[in-house]
Design a protein around this motif. Structure first.
Motif, PDB file in Angstrom:
ATOM      1  N   LYS A   1      -3.715  -5.054   4.543  1.00 22.12           N
ATOM      2  CA  LYS A   1      -4.526  -4.885   3.256  1.00 22.12           C
ATOM      3  C   LYS A   1      -5.859  -3.783   3.798  1.00 22.12           C
ATOM      4  CE  LYS A   1      -4.479  -9.433   2.185  1.00 22.12           C
ATOM      5  NZ  LYS A   1      -4.682 -10.789   1.828  1.00 22.12           N
ATOM      6  N   GLU A   2      -5.790  -3.761   5.191  1.00 21.49           N
ATOM      7  CA  GLU A   2      -6.790  -2.407   5.886  1.00 21.49           C
ATOM      8  C   GLU A   2      -6.619  -1.392   4.687  1.00 21.49           C
ATOM      9  OE1 GLU A   2      -8.869  -1.003   9.728  1.00 21.49           O
ATOM     10  OE2 GLU A   2      -7.534  -2.125   9.820  1.00 21.49           O
ATOM     11  N   PHE A   3      -4.867  -1.317   5.369  1.00 14.86           N
ATOM     12  CA  PHE A   3      -4.984   0.288   4.678  1.00 14.86           C
ATOM     13  C   PHE A   3      -5.174   0.428   3.273  1.00 14.86           C
ATOM     14  CE2 PHE A   3      -1.235   3.040   2.911  1.00 14.86           C
ATOM     15  CZ  PHE A   3      -1.810   4.203   2.784  1.00 14.86           C
ATOM     16  N   LEU A   4      -4.483  -0.354   2.482  1.00  8.47           N
ATOM     17  CA  LEU A   4      -4.477   0.013   1.396  1.00  8.47           C
ATOM     18  C   LEU A   4      -5.911  -0.040   0.210  1.00  8.47           C
ATOM     19  CD1 LEU A   4      -1.371  -3.250   0.501  1.00  8.47           C
ATOM     20  CD2 LEU A   4      -2.184  -0.332  -0.322  1.00  8.47           C
ATOM     21  N   GLN A   5      -6.320  -0.416   1.566  1.00  3.86           N
ATOM     22  CA  GLN A   5      -8.121  -0.730   0.925  1.00  3.86           C
ATOM     23  C   GLN A   5      -8.879   1.211   0.788  1.00  3.86           C
ATOM     24  OE1 GLN A   5     -10.621  -2.969   2.915  1.00  3.86           O
ATOM     25  NE2 GLN A   5     -10.447  -5.297   1.714  1.00  3.86           N
ATOM     26  N   HIS A   6      -8.688   1.862   1.923  1.00  2.00           N
ATOM     27  CA  HIS A   6      -8.570   2.937   1.926  1.00  2.00           C
ATOM     28  C   HIS A   6      -7.738   3.850   1.566  1.00  2.00           C
ATOM     29  CE1 HIS A   6     -11.078   0.135   4.656  1.00  2.00           C
ATOM     30  NE2 HIS A   6     -11.828   0.911   4.731  1.00  2.00           N
ATOM     31  N   ALA A   7      -6.686   3.541   0.366  1.00  2.00           N
ATOM     32  CA  ALA A   7      -5.486   4.381   0.547  1.00  2.00           C
ATOM     33  C   ALA A   7      -6.301   4.859  -0.801  1.00  2.00           C
ATOM     34  CB  ALA A   7      -4.274   3.398   0.577  1.00  2.00           C
TER      35      ALA A   7
ATOM     36  N   GLU B   1       2.449   6.913   5.042  1.00  2.00           N
ATOM     37  CA  GLU B   1       0.910   6.585   5.542  1.00  2.00           C
ATOM     38  C   GLU B   1       0.739   5.259   6.377  1.00  2.00           C
ATOM     39  OE1 GLU B   1       0.366   9.477   2.006  1.00  2.00           O
ATOM     40  OE2 GLU B   1       2.153   8.235   2.660  1.00  2.00           O
ATOM     41  N   LEU B   2       1.906   4.416   5.353  1.00  2.00           N
ATOM     42  CA  LEU B   2       1.271   3.337   5.540  1.00  2.00           C
ATOM     43  C   LEU B   2       2.449   2.834   6.978  1.00  2.00           C
ATOM     44  CD1 LEU B   2       1.302   0.430   5.438  1.00  2.00           C
ATOM     45  CD2 LEU B   2       2.652  -0.569   3.842  1.00  2.00           C
ATOM     46  N   TYR B   3       3.856   3.750   6.926  1.00  2.00           N
ATOM     47  CA  TYR B   3       4.223   3.386   8.328  1.00  2.00           C
ATOM     48  C   TYR B   3       3.152   3.327   8.705  1.00  2.00           C
ATOM     49  CZ  TYR B   3       8.672   4.651  10.764  1.00  2.00           C
ATOM     50  OH  TYR B   3       9.063   4.894  12.039  1.00  2.00           O
TER      51      TYR B   3
ATOM     52  N   GLN C   1       0.489 -11.749  -2.706  1.00  2.00           N
ATOM     53  CA  GLN C   1       1.098 -11.723  -4.591  1.00  2.00           C
ATOM     54  C   GLN C   1      -0.353 -11.495  -5.584  1.00  2.00           C
ATOM     55  OE1 GLN C   1       0.885 -15.870  -5.218  1.00  2.00           O
ATOM     56  NE2 GLN C   1      -1.009 -16.621  -4.398  1.00  2.00           N
ATOM     57  N   ASN C   2      -1.690 -11.459  -4.831  1.00  2.00           N
ATOM     58  CA  ASN C   2      -2.777 -10.714  -5.987  1.00  2.00           C
ATOM     59  C   ASN C   2      -3.015  -9.014  -5.465  1.00  2.00           C
ATOM     60  OD1 ASN C   2      -2.625 -13.258  -7.344  1.00  2.00           O
ATOM     61  ND2 ASN C   2      -4.227 -13.895  -5.556  1.00  2.00           N
ATOM     62  N   SER C   3      -2.027  -8.562  -4.845  1.00  2.00           N
ATOM     63  CA  SER C   3      -2.382  -6.675  -4.738  1.00  2.00           C
ATOM     64  C   SER C   3      -2.116  -6.382  -5.570  1.00  2.00           C
ATOM     65  CB  SER C   3      -2.163  -6.770  -3.457  1.00  2.00           C
ATOM     66  OG  SER C   3      -2.581  -7.364  -2.193  1.00  2.00           O
ATOM     67  N   PRO C   4      -2.677  -5.598  -6.003  1.00  2.00           N
ATOM     68  CA  PRO C   4      -1.967  -4.612  -7.232  1.00  2.00           C
ATOM     69  C   PRO C   4      -0.979  -3.295  -6.976  1.00  2.00           C
ATOM     70  CG  PRO C   4      -3.797  -4.585  -7.292  1.00  2.00           C
ATOM     71  CD  PRO C   4      -3.921  -5.268  -6.439  1.00  2.00           C
ATOM     72  N   ASP C   5      -1.103  -2.937  -5.348  1.00  2.00           N
ATOM     73  CA  ASP C   5      -0.669  -1.594  -4.516  1.00  2.00           C
ATOM     74  C   ASP C   5       0.643  -1.948  -3.679  1.00  2.00           C
ATOM     75  OD1 ASP C   5      -2.930   0.147  -5.911  1.00  2.00           O
ATOM     76  OD2 ASP C   5      -3.908  -0.565  -4.351  1.00  2.00           O
ATOM     77  N   ILE C   6       1.191  -3.304  -3.963  1.00  2.28           N
ATOM     78  CA  ILE C   6       2.247  -3.624  -3.350  1.00  2.28           C
ATOM     79  C   ILE C   6       3.075  -4.324  -4.402  1.00  2.28           C
ATOM     80  CG2 ILE C   6       3.219  -5.107  -1.851  1.00  2.28           C
ATOM     81  CD1 ILE C   6       0.625  -5.450  -0.120  1.00  2.28           C
TER      82      ILE C   6
END
Length: 393
Positions: free
Chosen positions: A387-393, A320-322, A283-288
């Motif tokens: 979340k790991e992916f988004l941190q390094h995307a 990339e996430l897939y 809910q607090n992830s701006p990239d999702i």
């Protein structure tokens, strides 16, 4: 961690025992278990009649046939669905047209449908096929009002939403597929669906004439009812009265369906729990962007129950996430490639940019694992990996 698919059937010993008992009975195909499953499913959904068939696609095809779709028919549906929702019209020689989606829900947009209807004289279109995409119920009361204004029938594709519901303007609960607003509704029992029978489908309706027609079309167009025959040569006699299909569902699969139906409510509750855990995590992830989060549903309609066949997120780097998740044995999936962009439908004249909202949705959508036997540990691993992916995307 073992592979985590986006969906998975849950087969218990009770399911196995139910199938074995039927295998040891006198009937493997059209026997007493079929009628029992139909009656129990109709009761669960709240419809008067149910017709078990070979699969969800067969259900759609029979609905189109029963409603008289032919070469002169034009039908509107959504581009964000499995191809069968549109193909059933083409099977009957009719023309399929699409209307764009509501980007907040992924559902067929009522106003886009209205604009399409207003662009042509009344009678140009004969029907519409809204889809309860991902398990989010379509507001069929609103669609029914529009359909009545233009003289259209409605087939509700409820494959994703058994057990889902919305409350109408009178405050009455309307279960997906209950037949109060749609002429016909269809369900699928594919392994990733709420009720799994391997293959199988169901049509529900409150219209006795359509019900009788479906029973005949399901079995080669043949009747054994003496009251319906043109003549009767004896107890063996049957008549093929129209061109039907062998779309029957066998007893051993309906036995599995009856057993699975006993756990339908428990499975639905577990899907709700999984969805809420995802909602809280992202809910607090701006990239999702979450499609139909609980907060959105509560804000717009606290009286809607999302059945959560799918849990869909939208991210910029979807491919990339897939790939990242697959490398971790998390087999997320994309639902769906817009139907109008499939080569077959491009040959019918559709092209890129015809439905920009559906295409924009497709570019970013990803369905995360969602099935009742998903454990909290597995879900936590999925969440941590995203979340790991988004941190390094």
């Amino acid at each position: 961690m073992k592979p985590i698919p986006y969906g998975r059937q849950h087969i218990t010993q009770d399911d196995i025992d139910a199938v074995v008992e039927t295998l040891q009975s006198d009937f493997l195909t059209q026997g007493p278990k079929v009628l029992e499953f139909e009656q129990k499913f109709a009761e669960y959904i709240g419809a008067q009649f149910a017709v078990a068939v070979a699969n969800g696609t067969a259900a759609l095809h029979l609905c189109a046939l029963a409603l008289g779709v032919n070469e002169s028919s034009r039908v509107i549906t959504t581009p964000i669905t499995f191809a069968a929702s549109a193909n059933c019209v083409r099977y009957c020689g009719g023309s399929v047209e699409f209307a764009d989606i509501d980007p907040e829900t992924g559902l067929l947009d009522l106003e886009k449908v209205r604009q399409k209807l207003e662009s042509q004289p009344k009678g140009y279109y004969c029907g519409m096929i809204p889809v309860d995409f991902a398990g989010m119920p379509v507001n069929l009361e609103a669609f029914r009002k529009l359909a009545d204004e233009y003289g259209l029938w409605i087939i509700e594709d409820a494959c994703h939403a058994p057990g889902g519901y919305f409350f109408d303007s009178n405050g009455e609960k309307q279960m997906c597929g209950n037949g109060n607003y749609a002429d016909l509704a269809i369900f699928s029992f594919h392994p990733v669906k709420h009720i799994a029978t391997g293959e199988g489908g169901m049509i529900t309706t409150n219209n006795p004439e359509l019900y009788e027609k479906l029973l005949t079309l399901r079995t080669h167009g043949i009747t054994r009812d003496p009251a319906k025959m043109h003549e009767n040569h004896g107890g063996w006699y049957m008549e093929m009265q129209e061109l039907g299909y062998n779309y029957r569902m066998p007893d051993m699969l309906t036995a599995l369906g009856i057993s699975q139906l006993k756990r339908a409510e428990a499975g639905l509750l577990r899907r709700q729990e999984i969805a809420k855990r995802y909602d809280l995590a992202f809910q607090n992830s701006p990239d999702i962007k979450i499609l139909n989060p609980a907060a959105y549903v509560e804000k717009t309609s606290s009286e809607t129950l999302h059945a959560y066949h799918l849990y869909v997120i939208q991210v910029e780097k979807r491919k990339e996430l897939y790939d990242f998740l697959r490398a971790k044995n998390i087999f997320a999936q994309v639902h769906y490639i817009p139907v109008h962009l499939m080569p077959y439908y491009r040959e019918q004249g559709f092209k890129k940019d015809d439905f920009p909202l559906a295409e924009a949705y497709y570019d970013m959508c990803l369905s995360l694992p969602m099935f009742p036997s998903l454990t909290d540990e597995e879900q936590d691993f999925v969440i941590a990996s995203v979340k790991e992916f988004l941190q390094h995307a």
